[in-house]
Design a protein around this motif. Sequence first.
Motif, PDB file in Angstrom:
ATOM      1  N   GLU A  76       0.841  -1.198   0.000  1.00 25.92           N
ATOM      2  CA  GLU A  76       0.000   0.000   0.000  1.00 25.92           C
ATOM      3  C   GLU A  76       0.879   1.252   0.000  1.00 25.92           C
ATOM      4  N   PRO A  77       0.393   2.334  -0.594  1.00 27.61           N
ATOM      5  CA  PRO A  77       1.191   3.568  -0.618  1.00 27.61           C
ATOM      6  C   PRO A  77       1.467   4.097   0.781  1.00 27.61           C
ATOM      7  N   ALA A  78       2.602   4.771   0.914  1.00 29.02           N
ATOM      8  CA  ALA A  78       2.951   5.424   2.176  1.00 29.02           C
ATOM      9  C   ALA A  78       2.001   6.584   2.427  1.00 29.02           C
ATOM     10  N   PRO A  79       1.885   7.053   3.671  1.00 29.38           N
ATOM     11  CA  PRO A  79       1.029   8.201   3.952  1.00 29.38           C
ATOM     12  C   PRO A  79       1.432   9.412   3.122  1.00 29.38           C
ATOM     13  N   SER A  80       0.471  10.243   2.869  1.00 27.07           N
ATOM     14  CA  SER A  80       0.686  11.423   2.041  1.00 27.07           C
ATOM     15  C   SER A  80       1.727  12.343   2.641  1.00 27.07           C
ATOM     16  N   PRO A  81       2.644  12.873   1.819  1.00 25.34           N
ATOM     17  CA  PRO A  81       3.621  13.831   2.344  1.00 25.34           C
ATOM     18  C   PRO A  81       2.951  15.080   2.906  1.00 25.34           C
ATOM     19  N   ARG A  82       1.773  15.410   2.392  1.00 28.40           N
ATOM     20  CA  ARG A  82       1.058  16.591   2.895  1.00 28.40           C
ATOM     21  C   ARG A  82       0.729  16.430   4.378  1.00 28.40           C
ATOM     22  N   LEU A  83       0.360  15.218   4.766  1.00 32.01           N
ATOM     23  CA  LEU A  83       0.037  14.969   6.171  1.00 32.01           C
ATOM     24  C   LEU A  83       1.282  15.166   7.030  1.00 32.01           C
ATOM     25  N   ARG A  84       2.409  14.560   6.599  1.00 35.90           N
ATOM     26  CA  ARG A  84       3.644  14.722   7.357  1.00 35.90           C
ATOM     27  C   ARG A  84       4.076  16.179   7.382  1.00 35.90           C
ATOM     28  N   GLN A  85       3.908  16.887   6.267  1.00 36.34           N
ATOM     29  CA  GLN A  85       4.287  18.293   6.210  1.00 36.34           C
ATOM     30  C   GLN A  85       3.397  19.114   7.141  1.00 36.34           C
ATOM     31  N   GLY A  86       2.114  18.800   7.208  1.00 37.23           N
ATOM     32  CA  GLY A  86       1.203  19.509   8.105  1.00 37.23           C
ATOM     33  C   GLY A  86       1.573  19.311   9.564  1.00 37.23           C
ATOM     34  N   ILE A  87       1.947  18.074   9.908  1.00 36.70           N
ATOM     35  CA  ILE A  87       2.365  17.804  11.285  1.00 36.70           C
ATOM     36  C   ILE A  87       3.647  18.568  11.590  1.00 36.70           C
ATOM     37  N   GLY A  88       4.570  18.591  10.634  1.00 31.79           N
ATOM     38  CA  GLY A  88       5.814  19.336  10.822  1.00 31.79           C
ATOM     39  C   GLY A  88       5.567  20.817  10.999  1.00 31.79           C
ATOM     40  N   ASN A  89       4.666  21.383  10.200  1.00 31.09           N
ATOM     41  CA  ASN A  89       4.343  22.806  10.314  1.00 31.09           C
ATOM     42  C   ASN A  89       3.718  23.115  11.675  1.00 31.09           C
ATOM     43  N   LEU A  90       2.866  22.232  12.152  1.00 34.30           N
ATOM     44  CA  LEU A  90       2.249  22.417  13.462  1.00 34.30           C
ATOM     45  C   LEU A  90       3.305  22.390  14.568  1.00 34.30           C
ATOM     46  N   PHE A  91       4.258  21.475  14.460  1.00 39.46           N
ATOM     47  CA  PHE A  91       5.334  21.376  15.438  1.00 39.46           C
ATOM     48  C   PHE A  91       6.194  22.648  15.435  1.00 39.46           C
ATOM     49  N   VAL A  92       6.530  23.143  14.252  1.00 38.43           N
ATOM     50  CA  VAL A  92       7.336  24.363  14.150  1.00 38.43           C
ATOM     51  C   VAL A  92       6.569  25.554  14.727  1.00 38.43           C
ATOM     52  N   ALA A  93       5.279  25.655  14.448  1.00 37.82           N
ATOM     53  CA  ALA A  93       4.473  26.758  14.981  1.00 37.82           C
ATOM     54  C   ALA A  93       4.428  26.711  16.507  1.00 37.82           C
ATOM     55  N   SER A  94       4.332  25.504  17.073  1.00 35.14           N
ATOM     56  CA  SER A  94       4.309  25.404  18.542  1.00 35.14           C
ATOM     57  C   SER A  94       5.664  25.793  19.126  1.00 35.14           C
ATOM     58  N   LEU A  95       6.759  25.443  18.451  1.00 35.63           N
ATOM     59  CA  LEU A  95       8.084  25.866  18.920  1.00 35.63           C
ATOM     60  C   LEU A  95       8.229  27.386  18.883  1.00 35.63           C
ATOM     61  N   HIS A  96       7.697  28.010  17.836  1.00 36.29           N
ATOM     62  CA  HIS A  96       7.731  29.476  17.747  1.00 36.29           C
ATOM     63  C   HIS A  96       6.955  30.104  18.903  1.00 36.29           C
ATOM     64  N   ALA A  97       5.793  29.542  19.229  1.00 35.75           N
ATOM     65  CA  ALA A  97       4.982  30.078  20.330  1.00 35.75           C
ATOM     66  C   ALA A  97       5.727  29.953  21.656  1.00 35.75           C
ATOM     67  N   VAL A  98       6.364  28.821  21.887  1.00 38.72           N
ATOM     68  CA  VAL A  98       7.134  28.637  23.117  1.00 38.72           C
ATOM     69  C   VAL A  98       8.298  29.621  23.150  1.00 38.72           C
ATOM     70  N   GLY A  99       8.958  29.795  22.015  1.00 40.29           N
ATOM     71  CA  GLY A  99      10.073  30.741  21.941  1.00 40.29           C
ATOM     72  C   GLY A  99       9.640  32.164  22.230  1.00 40.29           C
ATOM     73  N   ARG A 100       8.485  32.569  21.695  1.00 40.50           N
ATOM     74  CA  ARG A 100       7.979  33.928  21.964  1.00 40.50           C
ATOM     75  C   ARG A 100       7.655  34.105  23.443  1.00 40.50           C
ATOM     76  N   ALA A 101       7.047  33.109  24.062  1.00 43.47           N
ATOM     77  CA  ALA A 101       6.733  33.194  25.496  1.00 43.47           C
ATOM     78  C   ALA A 101       8.016  33.267  26.316  1.00 43.47           C
ATOM     79  N   PHE A 102       9.011  32.504  25.938  1.00 45.15           N
ATOM     80  CA  PHE A 102      10.295  32.537  26.626  1.00 45.15           C
ATOM     81  C   PHE A 102      10.958  33.905  26.484  1.00 45.15           C
ATOM     82  N   ALA A 103      10.899  34.467  25.272  1.00 46.19           N
ATOM     83  CA  ALA A 103      11.502  35.786  25.030  1.00 46.19           C
ATOM     84  C   ALA A 103      10.774  36.870  25.825  1.00 46.19           C
ATOM     85  N   ARG A 104       9.448  36.756  25.924  1.00 38.52           N
ATOM     86  CA  ARG A 104       8.694  37.740  26.712  1.00 38.52           C
ATOM     87  C   ARG A 104       9.088  37.681  28.187  1.00 38.52           C
TER      88      ARG A 104
END
Length: 122
Positions: A76-104
């Motif tokens: 069967e085909p592997a999961p869609s790269p879009r799904l993995r990319q979406g999860i990666g984008n969500l992870f990066v966005a959460s890291l940015h939010a933590v970084g902004r809170a830390f900087a504040r």
Amino acid sequence: MNIGFGRAQLHLKAREVIRLYDPRGARVECVRGALWITQNRDYEDYFLAANDSLTLDRPGLALIHAQAPSEVVLLEPAPSPRLRQGIGNLFVASLHAVGRAFARQFGPECIDKHRSGLYHGL
């Protein structure tokens, strides 16, 4: 109707045909024997011998024809790269939010806050 199979191992008689509907991304492995594979709107046909494989890359119908008694593995085909990319984008966005809170809390902007309060450091 599409049925998920993950991995299927099939034994085909000579001249037996398998029809796959919308198999884009599925992998066909010829374990033994000889296969002829054709895909919808593809001008090339593919011939697989033992230990050869092919990843199907077209939507629509694909035909697998056994030229001789054959053993085939369908993956069967592997999961869609879009799904993995979406999860990666969500992870990066959460890291940015933590970084902004830390900087504040600890960044240069907070120095003035501490000076106006009880903090009388350097």
